[in-house]
Design a protein around this motif. Structure first.
Motif, short mmCIF file in Angstrom:
data_model
loop_
_atom_site.label_atom_id
_atom_site.label_comp_id
_atom_site.label_asym_id
_atom_site.label_seq_id
_atom_site.Cartn_x
_atom_site.Cartn_y
_atom_site.Cartn_z
N TRP A 34 0.85 -1.21 0.00
CA TRP A 34 0.00 0.00 0.00
C TRP A 34 0.88 1.25 0.00
N PHE A 35 1.80 1.33 0.97
CA PHE A 35 2.64 2.52 1.11
C PHE A 35 3.51 2.73 -0.14
N ALA A 36 4.03 1.65 -0.67
CA ALA A 36 4.89 1.77 -1.85
C ALA A 36 4.10 2.27 -3.06
N LYS A 37 2.90 1.75 -3.25
CA LYS A 37 2.08 2.17 -4.39
C LYS A 37 1.62 3.62 -4.24
N THR A 38 1.26 4.01 -3.02
CA THR A 38 0.85 5.40 -2.79
C THR A 38 2.01 6.34 -3.05
N ALA A 39 3.20 5.97 -2.56
CA ALA A 39 4.38 6.81 -2.78
C ALA A 39 4.69 6.93 -4.27
N ALA A 40 4.50 5.84 -5.01
CA ALA A 40 4.76 5.88 -6.45
C ALA A 40 3.77 6.80 -7.16
N LEU A 41 2.50 6.75 -6.75
CA LEU A 41 1.50 7.64 -7.34
C LEU A 41 1.84 9.10 -7.07
N ARG A 42 2.24 9.38 -5.84
CA ARG A 42 2.60 10.76 -5.49
C ARG A 42 3.81 11.22 -6.29
N ALA A 43 4.82 10.38 -6.38
CA ALA A 43 6.04 10.75 -7.10
C ALA A 43 5.77 10.97 -8.58
N THR A 44 4.85 10.21 -9.13
CA THR A 44 4.57 10.30 -10.56
C THR A 44 3.66 11.47 -10.92
N HIS A 45 2.68 11.76 -10.05
CA HIS A 45 1.62 12.68 -10.46
C HIS A 45 1.48 13.95 -9.61
N GLN A 46 1.96 13.95 -8.37
CA GLN A 46 1.72 15.10 -7.50
C GLN A 46 2.97 15.94 -7.31
N LEU A 47 2.74 17.15 -6.77
CA LEU A 47 3.85 17.99 -6.35
C LEU A 47 4.44 17.44 -5.06
N GLU A 48 5.68 17.73 -4.82
CA GLU A 48 6.33 17.25 -3.60
C GLU A 48 5.67 17.81 -2.35
N ARG A 49 5.12 19.03 -2.45
CA ARG A 49 4.53 19.69 -1.28
C ARG A 49 3.13 19.17 -0.95
N SER A 50 2.52 18.41 -1.85
CA SER A 50 1.14 18.00 -1.67
C SER A 50 0.98 17.10 -0.45
N LEU A 51 -0.19 17.17 0.18
CA LEU A 51 -0.45 16.35 1.36
C LEU A 51 -0.58 14.88 0.98
N LYS A 52 0.01 14.03 1.81
CA LYS A 52 -0.06 12.60 1.54
C LYS A 52 -1.49 12.08 1.58
N GLY A 53 -2.31 12.68 2.43
CA GLY A 53 -3.67 12.18 2.60
C GLY A 53 -4.60 12.45 1.44
N ASP A 54 -4.14 13.18 0.43
CA ASP A 54 -5.01 13.48 -0.70
C ASP A 54 -5.35 12.24 -1.52
N ILE A 55 -4.48 11.25 -1.52
CA ILE A 55 -4.72 10.04 -2.29
C ILE A 55 -5.31 8.98 -1.36
N ALA A 56 -6.54 8.57 -1.64
CA ALA A 56 -7.22 7.60 -0.78
C ALA A 56 -6.52 6.25 -0.83
N GLY A 57 -6.74 5.45 0.23
CA GLY A 57 -6.09 4.14 0.32
C GLY A 57 -6.74 3.09 -0.56
N PHE A 58 -6.31 1.85 -0.35
CA PHE A 58 -6.70 0.77 -1.26
C PHE A 58 -7.48 -0.35 -0.59
#
Length: 391
Positions: free
Chosen positions: A37-61
């Motif tokens: 879960w954590f690895a996939k969320t981190a990959a989504l953030r790294a690919t699509h979001q800004l570094e400053r964006s809140l981690k909680g913006d992407i819902a879990g799985f």
């Protein structure tokens, strides 16, 4: 990528990650799903979001997919130079609220997702309709806004805010539950026998209660009208029943460390430079968001452990979109600002989420000069631990 292509790529990648991670929760006893879960969320953030964006913006799985091309439709994208606002609609069958807004920012020649907000109501609508708020005020004006301090209330909040050390608050119920019958106590079922035993236990428990350091953190100032709102900014904010003189409030947080945990013990706003000479328990108007039906109540629901005091008109008049902005600030700061200037103060969690109390500090003429939101951490000023030990 342009904004639409970025969003479509995010939805596709999220759906693929969800399809891989969700089945792991069906066999979680065999394999821990959270590292994936954590690895996939981190990959989504790294690919699509800004570094400053809140981690909680992407819902879990672990639940049905919150984002996917099948569940989410792009309705509109408005571009404003180097930023863009996208509105998306979520299917009723999907997890989450029906309206999604994404803010995107152009970085170089690429577009990245900054924020993702879900809404149950139209983002531009107020948290509370004006006619509903006016009905609450009318009900408050017919209510006795204060009552005598309760036996569990902090006796003198101003003294605790002025102290260097204070002793932990222990409720009588907690102390009573910890009592053990001793030979010679007599019959505990006899009130005349039990009452002095309980009084002795309370006195002893409070004398031996943990002592913690007290530090005031200045938060800032905000203008206010005739009513204040108090409560949990992540849950239930309520109207204080007392009408006050409009002015500017100065907010402070009371910080401490108890049981090895750093926490906010209380939040107060100072309405006037005069010192409080007496304290009263504040009455709030307990309510349902969509109803004009309110009733007086004496306790605050602070389920998240957070607390806030704000100008009532400004707080309840915020749009849902402005509240999302403030919600993000409350993750990082203490002063709430929806974009038009500060409207109140918020503090992060106390140690004991669930319920809090509010007290009015009154001057010698009975006028309110302070409002305190008490997380019920402290009882009264105390000597420092070394002084107690050496006594």
């Amino acid at each position: 990528m342009d904004p639409r292509t970025r969003i479509e790529a995010f939805l596709a990648d999220y759906a693929a990650a969800h399809a891989e991670v969700k089945p792991l929760f069906d066999k979680w006893k065999e394999e821990d799903p959270f590292p994936t879960w954590f690895a996939k969320t981190a990959a989504l953030r790294a690919t699509h979001q800004l570094e400053r964006s809140l981690k909680g913006d992407i819902a879990g799985f672990s639940e049905p997919a919150a984002f996917s091309p099948e569940a989410v439709t792009i309705e509109r994208i408005d571009v404003y130079g180097t930023s863009a606002m996208a509105r998306l609609a979520r299917s009723r069958r999907a997890m989450g609220d029906p309206i999604i807004e994404m803010m995107l920012v152009r970085v170089g020649g690429d577009w990245r997702i900054d924020t993702i907000d879900d809404y149950r109501e139209e983002p531009g609508s107020p948290l509370v309709d004006k006619d509903v708020l006016e009905a609450w005020k009318a009900a408050a004006d017919k209510t006795s806004p204060m009552e005598a301090q309760h036996k569990e209330d902090m006796p003198d909040p101003a003294a605790v805010f002025s102290a260097s050390w204070a002793c932990e608050a222990l409720s009588e119920e907690f102390i009573e539950e910890g009592m053990e019958w001793q030979e010679g106590d007599g019959d505990w079922d006899d009130p005349e026998v039990f009452a002095p035993l309980l009084a002795k236990a309370i006195e002893q428990a409070r004398r031996n209660a943990e002592v913690g350091p007290v530090k005031i953190q200045e938060i800032g100032q905000f203008p206010h009208g005739s009513y204040l709102a108090v409560g949990d900014p992540f849950g239930s904010m309520c109207l204080c029943a007392l009408r006050i003189e409009p002015g500017v409030a100065r907010a402070q947080a009371l910080l401490t460390t108890l049981g090895g945990e750093r926490s906010v013990a209380a939040l107060r706003v100072i309405l006037a430079d005069r010192e409080p000479v007496q304290w009263k328990h504040a009455i709030i108007m307990n309510r349902r968001v969509y109803s004009t039906d309110v009733h007086p109540w004496h306790e605050l629901d602070t389920r998240s452990g957070n607390g806030a005091i704000a100008d009532a008109d400004a707080y309840f008049g915020m749009t849902h979109r402005q509240y999302s902005r403030v919600w993000r600030q409350m993750q990082r700061a203490f002063l709430m600002d929806p974009g038009s200037g500060p409207i109140g103060a918020s503090t992060s969690a106390g140690r004991h989420p669930g319920a809090a109390q509010a007290y009015w500090g009154l001057d010698e003429d009975g006028r309110p000069v302070q409002l305190v939101l008490d997380h019920q951490e402290f009882w009264a000023p105390a000597d420092p631990p070394e002084a107690t030990t050496g006594a």
